[in-house]
Design an enzyme around this catalytic site. Structure first.
Site, short mmCIF file in Angstrom:
data_model
loop_
_atom_site.label_atom_id
_atom_site.label_comp_id
_atom_site.label_asym_id
_atom_site.label_seq_id
_atom_site.Cartn_x
_atom_site.Cartn_y
_atom_site.Cartn_z
N ASP A 72 0.83 -1.21 0.00
CA ASP A 72 0.00 0.00 0.00
C ASP A 72 0.86 1.26 0.00
O ASP A 72 0.45 2.31 -0.52
CB ASP A 72 -0.93 0.01 1.21
CG ASP A 72 -2.02 -1.06 1.13
OD1 ASP A 72 -2.30 -1.51 -0.01
OD2 ASP A 72 -2.58 -1.42 2.17
N GLU A 73 2.05 1.16 0.58
CA GLU A 73 2.94 2.32 0.69
C GLU A 73 4.06 2.29 -0.35
O GLU A 73 5.08 2.96 -0.21
CB GLU A 73 3.51 2.38 2.11
CG GLU A 73 2.41 2.58 3.15
CD GLU A 73 2.95 2.59 4.58
OE1 GLU A 73 4.15 2.34 4.78
OE2 GLU A 73 2.14 2.84 5.50
N CYS A 74 3.86 1.47 -1.41
CA CYS A 74 4.76 1.40 -2.58
C CYS A 74 6.13 0.81 -2.26
O CYS A 74 7.08 1.00 -3.04
CB CYS A 74 4.93 2.79 -3.21
SG CYS A 74 3.39 3.49 -3.83
#
Length: 413
Positions: free
Chosen positions: A350-352
């Site tokens: 989700d946070e790459c």
């Protein structure tokens, strides 16, 4: 009045004027009719009763047997094949890949992309040309003397893996060994006892491979660097065989070695250029169980792109406890630690920070226990899509859905 000729009591050679032997011992024992001169009528043959053959010495026996064998061999080459020989030849034709069955490189490129979702580099097609030159009838077995056979995408070129009969997803697990991650594409097989095989390794399905890797599937998941291209790999294999070959086999290995190096030179293929391999090595963000590491885009300043999920040592302990649990209750309890890591991996995606989940998924895959297959698919499929490597997601699904076979019986043909 002409003086009477001395009677020639030598045995009449059955090959007569066609006999090519010049050996003195042969001519002492056998006589030969001369060809009739066109300017003179042939003398009527005088039948001579053949005397019993004297008991031959050891040296004579070897000479005679050699003479006879050579003559028979010569006779068999000159004579047209018998009906039985023709039948035998036609029955063997099915084992060959005749030139008419092979397809062009341009056609093969399109089909290979459809069947395997990746493209092959230039050295792949140059190597195929070499194999066709070495063995036009069975190019897949051009290096059979080295106990090597060409498989996978090469079988498309040979015309035995057909687009009309073989399609995705079956082609995606064709010759895919147990520990082959989606990044590894097998093209050559070796010793079946070790599950030895070689293939192209790439970090992105849209890019060309950076090196040729090898693995022995019956031993472990370790992926080794085998060379920058197929010519370098086979040059090493042939040179190794040449060192240990007996005197009778050395010549054929020397010819293979010469042919390899000549073709590589003709195609401007460098057997020793490992610049692409070392360039990749500098991009590796973390090690993996298979020792090949992973490459993802990573910004050192912002530290976006990768975060570690767990150390290799601790992860192995977690997985061993789950796999070796004696009861289902105990296994569920040990699974809690892995569930926490998977949750952490989903947050990282989700946070790459795609590198962390990719590392975790590859390590679960390399552990090899089928109990982790649901987790492997759950982590890797989503991560591959986020990395824009969806082809690898399809390859992984096909591999696991096929049963992810151990052993070497991996062909769909």
């Amino acid at each position: 009045m002409e003086p009477s000729e001395k009677v020639d009591d030598r045995v009449l050679c059955k090959y007569g004027p066609l006999c090519y032997q010049k050996n003195e011992a042969h001519h002492k024992k056998y006589k030969h009719e001369k060809k009739a001169s066109p300017h003179r009528q042939p003398v009527k043959d005088v039948q001579v009763k053949e005397p019993p053959l004297p008991e031959a010495k050891e040296d004579d026996k070897s000479l005679d047997s050699g003479d006879s064998a050579k003559a028979e061999s010569s006779n068999s080459v000159d004579s047209p094949p018998s009906k039985k020989q023709k039948t035998d030849a036609s029955s063997r034709a099915g084992d060959e890949q005749p030139m008419s069955q092979m397809i062009s490189k341009e056609e093969a490129k399109t089909i290979i992309k459809k069947m395997f979702l990746v493209e092959m580099p230039d050295d792949f097609y140059a190597f195929w040309d070499l194999c066709v030159f070495l063995n036009p009838k069975k190019p897949l077995d051009a290096f059979k003397d080295c106990k090597i056979r060409l498989v996978g995408p090469f079988e498309v070129l040979a015309g035995v893996l057909k687009e009309s009969k073989h399609q995705v997803p079956a082609t995606l697990h064709h010759w895919r060994y147990f520990f082959d991650p989606p990044e590894f594409q097998t093209v050559i097989c070796g010793d079946d006892r070790k599950g030895e095989h070689w293939g192209y390794y790439r970090d992105d399905p849209k890019e060309m491979p950076t090196f040729v890797a090898s693995n022995c599937a019956t031993q472990d998941c370790i992926i080794k660097d085998a060379g920058p291209n197929l010519f370098a790999v086979m040059d090493f294999i042939v040179a190794s065989q040449l060192k240990s070959a007996d005197p009778f086999s050395k010549m054929k290995f020397k010819k293979l070695n010469t042919a390899l190096q000549s073709k590589a030179k003709e195609e401007n293929i460098n057997l020793h250029d490992k610049s692409a391999f070392f360039a990749r090595k500098r991009k590796v963000v973390c090690p993996t169980f298979h020792k090949g590491g992973i490459v993802v885009e990573y910004n050192k300043k912002t530290q976006v792109g990768y975060r570690q999920m767990e150390t290799e040592v601790n992860l192995r302990k977690v997985l061993d406890k789950i796999a070796n649990a004696e009861t289902e209750e105990r296994r569920d309890k040990e699974m809690e630690a892995l569930d926490s890591l998977i949750t952490y991996a989903n947050i990282a995606n989700d946070e790459c920070d795609f590198g962390g989940p990719l590392e975790l998924g590859i390590n679960l895959f390399c552990d090899g226990h089928e109990i982790f297959h649901p987790q492997v698919e759950g982590i890797l499929i989503s991560t591959y899509h986020l990395l824009n490597r969806s082809q690898f997601a399809d390859i992984l699904k096909a591999h696991i859905s096929s049963g992810r076979k151990r052993g070497t019986d991996l062909s769909i043909l």
